[in-house]
Design a protein around this motif. Structure first.
Motif, PDB file in Angstrom:
ATOM      1  N   ALA A 137     -16.408  -8.382   9.934  1.00  0.00           N
ATOM      2  CA  ALA A 137     -15.100  -8.342   9.270  1.00  0.00           C
ATOM      3  C   ALA A 137     -14.976  -9.459   8.252  1.00  0.00           C
ATOM      4  O   ALA A 137     -14.388  -9.291   7.180  1.00  0.00           O
ATOM      5  CB  ALA A 137     -13.987  -8.449  10.319  1.00  0.00           C
ATOM      6  N   THR A 138     -15.600 -10.646   8.557  1.00  0.00           N
ATOM      7  CA  THR A 138     -15.524 -11.767   7.626  1.00  0.00           C
ATOM      8  C   THR A 138     -16.298 -11.476   6.358  1.00  0.00           C
ATOM      9  O   THR A 138     -15.845 -11.735   5.245  1.00  0.00           O
ATOM     10  CB  THR A 138     -16.067 -13.049   8.287  1.00  0.00           C
ATOM     11  N   SER A 139     -17.492 -10.869   6.541  1.00  0.00           N
ATOM     12  CA  SER A 139     -18.306 -10.567   5.367  1.00  0.00           C
ATOM     13  C   SER A 139     -17.659  -9.502   4.512  1.00  0.00           C
ATOM     14  O   SER A 139     -17.762  -9.510   3.279  1.00  0.00           O
ATOM     15  CB  SER A 139     -19.701 -10.106   5.820  1.00  0.00           C
ATOM     16  N   LEU A 140     -16.996  -8.550   5.175  1.00  0.00           N
ATOM     17  CA  LEU A 140     -16.365  -7.459   4.429  1.00  0.00           C
ATOM     18  C   LEU A 140     -15.067  -7.894   3.769  1.00  0.00           C
ATOM     19  O   LEU A 140     -14.535  -7.187   2.922  1.00  0.00           O
ATOM     20  CB  LEU A 140     -16.079  -6.282   5.368  1.00  0.00           C
ATOM     21  N   GLY A 141     -14.523  -9.024   4.195  1.00  0.00           N
ATOM     22  CA  GLY A 141     -13.305  -9.526   3.562  1.00  0.00           C
ATOM     23  C   GLY A 141     -12.036  -9.022   4.196  1.00  0.00           C
ATOM     24  O   GLY A 141     -10.952  -9.235   3.666  1.00  0.00           O
ATOM     25  N   GLY A 142     -12.127  -8.305   5.339  1.00  0.00           N
ATOM     26  CA  GLY A 142     -10.924  -7.820   6.016  1.00  0.00           C
ATOM     27  C   GLY A 142     -11.160  -6.445   6.595  1.00  0.00           C
ATOM     28  O   GLY A 142     -12.181  -5.801   6.331  1.00  0.00           O
ATOM     29  N   THR A 143     -10.213  -5.970   7.377  1.00  0.00           N
ATOM     30  CA  THR A 143     -10.358  -4.673   8.046  1.00  0.00           C
ATOM     31  C   THR A 143      -9.235  -3.705   7.699  1.00  0.00           C
ATOM     32  O   THR A 143      -9.178  -2.625   8.268  1.00  0.00           O
ATOM     33  CB  THR A 143     -10.388  -4.881   9.577  1.00  0.00           C
ATOM     34  N   SER A 144      -8.348  -4.068   6.783  1.00  0.00           N
ATOM     35  CA  SER A 144      -7.289  -3.143   6.392  1.00  0.00           C
ATOM     36  C   SER A 144      -7.877  -2.038   5.529  1.00  0.00           C
ATOM     37  O   SER A 144      -9.009  -2.140   5.039  1.00  0.00           O
ATOM     38  CB  SER A 144      -6.190  -3.886   5.628  1.00  0.00           C
ATOM     39  N   ALA A 145      -7.096  -0.962   5.368  1.00  0.00           N
ATOM     40  CA  ALA A 145      -7.586   0.176   4.588  1.00  0.00           C
ATOM     41  C   ALA A 145      -7.923  -0.233   3.153  1.00  0.00           C
ATOM     42  O   ALA A 145      -8.949   0.179   2.603  1.00  0.00           O
ATOM     43  CB  ALA A 145      -6.533   1.284   4.591  1.00  0.00           C
ATOM     44  N   SER A 146      -7.082  -1.064   2.540  1.00  0.00           N
ATOM     45  CA  SER A 146      -7.331  -1.479   1.159  1.00  0.00           C
ATOM     46  C   SER A 146      -8.561  -2.372   1.066  1.00  0.00           C
ATOM     47  O   SER A 146      -9.361  -2.272   0.124  1.00  0.00           O
ATOM     48  CB  SER A 146      -6.106  -2.202   0.595  1.00  0.00           C
ATOM     49  N   ASP A 147      -8.743  -3.270   2.075  1.00  0.00           N
ATOM     50  CA  ASP A 147      -9.920  -4.150   2.084  1.00  0.00           C
ATOM     51  C   ASP A 147     -11.195  -3.338   2.245  1.00  0.00           C
ATOM     52  O   ASP A 147     -12.202  -3.577   1.563  1.00  0.00           O
ATOM     53  CB  ASP A 147      -9.806  -5.178   3.212  1.00  0.00           C
ATOM     54  N   LEU A 148     -11.169  -2.375   3.169  1.00  0.00           N
ATOM     55  CA  LEU A 148     -12.337  -1.542   3.390  1.00  0.00           C
ATOM     56  C   LEU A 148     -12.658  -0.686   2.165  1.00  0.00           C
ATOM     57  O   LEU A 148     -13.830  -0.482   1.829  1.00  0.00           O
ATOM     58  CB  LEU A 148     -12.107  -0.634   4.604  1.00  0.00           C
ATOM     59  N   GLN A 149     -11.637  -0.202   1.479  1.00  0.00           N
ATOM     60  CA  GLN A 149     -11.867   0.597   0.287  1.00  0.00           C
ATOM     61  C   GLN A 149     -12.495  -0.247  -0.816  1.00  0.00           C
ATOM     62  O   GLN A 149     -13.437   0.191  -1.492  1.00  0.00           O
ATOM     63  CB  GLN A 149     -10.547   1.199  -0.202  1.00  0.00           C
ATOM     64  N   SER A 150     -12.016  -1.479  -0.985  1.00  0.00           N
ATOM     65  CA  SER A 150     -12.576  -2.370  -1.999  1.00  0.00           C
ATOM     66  C   SER A 150     -14.022  -2.716  -1.677  1.00  0.00           C
ATOM     67  O   SER A 150     -14.900  -2.693  -2.559  1.00  0.00           O
ATOM     68  CB  SER A 150     -11.729  -3.645  -2.089  1.00  0.00           C
TER      69      SER A 150
ATOM     70  N   THR B 184      -9.303   9.309   2.287  1.00  0.00           N
ATOM     71  CA  THR B 184      -8.557   9.893   3.405  1.00  0.00           C
ATOM     72  C   THR B 184      -8.090   8.820   4.373  1.00  0.00           C
ATOM     73  O   THR B 184      -6.949   8.821   4.837  1.00  0.00           O
ATOM     74  CB  THR B 184      -9.431  10.913   4.153  1.00  0.00           C
ATOM     75  N   VAL B 185      -8.982   7.881   4.685  1.00  0.00           N
ATOM     76  CA  VAL B 185      -8.625   6.782   5.580  1.00  0.00           C
ATOM     77  C   VAL B 185      -7.467   5.972   5.003  1.00  0.00           C
ATOM     78  O   VAL B 185      -6.512   5.629   5.702  1.00  0.00           O
ATOM     79  CB  VAL B 185      -9.846   5.870   5.827  1.00  0.00           C
ATOM     80  N   SER B 186      -7.543   5.675   3.708  1.00  0.00           N
ATOM     81  CA  SER B 186      -6.481   4.909   3.062  1.00  0.00           C
ATOM     82  C   SER B 186      -5.162   5.684   3.076  1.00  0.00           C
ATOM     83  O   SER B 186      -4.093   5.120   3.323  1.00  0.00           O
ATOM     84  CB  SER B 186      -6.886   4.582   1.619  1.00  0.00           C
ATOM     85  N   GLY B 187      -5.246   7.000   2.825  1.00  0.00           N
ATOM     86  CA  GLY B 187      -4.032   7.817   2.805  1.00  0.00           C
ATOM     87  C   GLY B 187      -3.365   7.895   4.162  1.00  0.00           C
ATOM     88  O   GLY B 187      -2.139   7.841   4.271  1.00  0.00           O
ATOM     89  N   ILE B 188      -4.166   8.017   5.232  1.00  0.00           N
ATOM     90  CA  ILE B 188      -3.615   8.081   6.583  1.00  0.00           C
ATOM     91  C   ILE B 188      -2.912   6.776   6.938  1.00  0.00           C
ATOM     92  O   ILE B 188      -1.842   6.765   7.551  1.00  0.00           O
ATOM     93  CB  ILE B 188      -4.728   8.393   7.600  1.00  0.00           C
ATOM     94  N   ALA B 189      -3.518   5.652   6.537  1.00  0.00           N
ATOM     95  CA  ALA B 189      -2.903   4.354   6.821  1.00  0.00           C
ATOM     96  C   ALA B 189      -1.555   4.229   6.114  1.00  0.00           C
ATOM     97  O   ALA B 189      -0.571   3.748   6.697  1.00  0.00           O
ATOM     98  CB  ALA B 189      -3.833   3.231   6.378  1.00  0.00           C
ATOM     99  N   GLN B 190      -1.474   4.674   4.865  1.00  0.00           N
ATOM    100  CA  GLN B 190      -0.215   4.618   4.129  1.00  0.00           C
ATOM    101  C   GLN B 190       0.822   5.556   4.737  1.00  0.00           C
ATOM    102  O   GLN B 190       2.012   5.232   4.800  1.00  0.00           O
ATOM    103  CB  GLN B 190      -0.464   4.972   2.660  1.00  0.00           C
ATOM    104  N   LEU B 191       0.365   6.744   5.219  1.00  0.00           N
ATOM    105  CA  LEU B 191       1.283   7.694   5.844  1.00  0.00           C
ATOM    106  C   LEU B 191       1.860   7.126   7.131  1.00  0.00           C
ATOM    107  O   LEU B 191       3.056   7.257   7.404  1.00  0.00           O
ATOM    108  CB  LEU B 191       0.545   9.010   6.136  1.00  0.00           C
ATOM    109  N   ASN B 192       1.025   6.471   7.939  1.00  0.00           N
ATOM    110  CA  ASN B 192       1.505   5.865   9.175  1.00  0.00           C
ATOM    111  C   ASN B 192       2.551   4.787   8.901  1.00  0.00           C
ATOM    112  O   ASN B 192       3.555   4.680   9.611  1.00  0.00           O
ATOM    113  CB  ASN B 192       0.334   5.253   9.951  1.00  0.00           C
ATOM    114  N   THR B 193       2.320   4.011   7.846  1.00  0.00           N
ATOM    115  CA  THR B 193       3.287   2.969   7.476  1.00  0.00           C
ATOM    116  C   THR B 193       4.623   3.587   7.075  1.00  0.00           C
ATOM    117  O   THR B 193       5.696   3.117   7.468  1.00  0.00           O
ATOM    118  CB  THR B 193       2.738   2.122   6.322  1.00  0.00           C
ATOM    119  N   SER B 194       4.556   4.674   6.305  1.00  0.00           N
ATOM    120  CA  SER B 194       5.778   5.341   5.850  1.00  0.00           C
ATOM    121  C   SER B 194       6.543   5.958   7.023  1.00  0.00           C
ATOM    122  O   SER B 194       7.773   5.865   7.094  1.00  0.00           O
ATOM    123  CB  SER B 194       5.430   6.432   4.826  1.00  0.00           C
ATOM    124  N   LEU B 195       5.812   6.590   7.953  1.00  0.00           N
ATOM    125  CA  LEU B 195       6.461   7.215   9.101  1.00  0.00           C
ATOM    126  C   LEU B 195       7.107   6.171  10.010  1.00  0.00           C
ATOM    127  O   LEU B 195       8.187   6.402  10.561  1.00  0.00           O
ATOM    128  CB  LEU B 195       5.444   8.041   9.889  1.00  0.00           C
TER     129      LEU B 195
END
Length: 244
Positions: free
Chosen positions: A25-38, A71-82
């Motif tokens: 997770a440290t090497s990747l810079g984070g585990t959030s959807a936006s971090d993983l996408q970047s 898709t992963v990023s979209g699901i994370a945003q949908l969960n936040t909205s719900l």
């Protein structure tokens, strides 16, 4: 993982044989959807820059990988909205419930109180129209003191104002009485109907599931969705005849 090192030359220089963890997770810079996408895009660009010219990356695989990360990023945003929407709805229910404090409601319950020759209102909730509705009134000893023939009724909440008399027309003494309801459907079958009792809303609490609960003057607590009718005064009487 066990680390090891190798000495090179005579000056004591050592080189670690433990491979670098590039997927932490440290090497990747984070585990959030936006971090993983970047991070994914960075790895993809690096892969393209270092691909074998004689065996380039399959474009269909690259497209599939891009679709998966989106898709992963979209699901994370949908969960936040719900989650945000659920919080707003819950707050709205609390406000709606608080506005009922001091009002009279009809909610599930079969008790009727008689005092000074007057009885509290009650009601019956019907899921479908019935050809005949019969109300029975029992005293504290469980004895039937009156039977009310309410006739045919439409589906929905049927409110009653009952003059507390027995089957002979005599005024009943003060006390608590129990209401029962039997409905005859269009097919002729008989079934029990849901009885509603009248009570004042004293306060509002938050129930275990997070929804608002109405604390009623009769000591019971009901959910907001269980309230069948709200009225500031007296409900309209349903014409009923006493069956002797």
């Amino acid at each position: 993982m066990t680390s090891s090192s190798t000495t090179i030359g005579g000056n004591g220089t050592t080189v670690s044989n433990t491979p670098t963890d590039t997927m932490s997770a440290t090497s990747l810079g984070g585990t959030s959807a936006s971090d993983l996408q970047s991070t994914f895009l960075q790895l993809l660009v690096t892969q393209l820059q270092n691909q074998d010219p004689t065996n380039p990356v399959d474009s269909s695989q690259m497209t599939s990988q891009l679709a998966q990360i989106s898709t992963v990023s979209g699901i994370a945003q949908l969960n936040t909205s719900l989650t945000s929407l659920s919080t707003q709805l819950m707050a709205g229910q609390q406000t709606q419930a608080a506005s009922l404090i001091g009002e009279n409601v009809l909610a599930p319950g079969n008790g009727v109180t008689v005092a000074n020759g007057a009885a509290t209102s009650f009601g019956v909730q019907l899921s479908s129209a019935v050809s005949n509705l019969t109300i029975t009134v029992k005293n504290a000893a469980g004895t039937v003191v009156n039977t009310i023939n309410a006739g045919a009724q439409s589906a929905g909440t049927v409110p009653f104002n009952w003059t507390p008399t027995d089957s002979a027309g005599n005024t009943l003494p003060d006390g608590t009485y129990t209401i029962g309801a039997q409905a005859v459907g269009s097919s002729g079958s008989t079934s029990s109907a849901t009885v509603l009792s009248s009570a004042k809303v004293d306060s509002v609490i938050q129930q275990a599931d997070g929804t608002p609960g109405l604390v009623l003057s009769n000591g019971s607590t009901v959910g907001l969705s269980q309230v069948a009718s709200i009225y500031p005064g007296t409900t309209s009487s349903t014409t009923a005849s006493t069956t002797n």
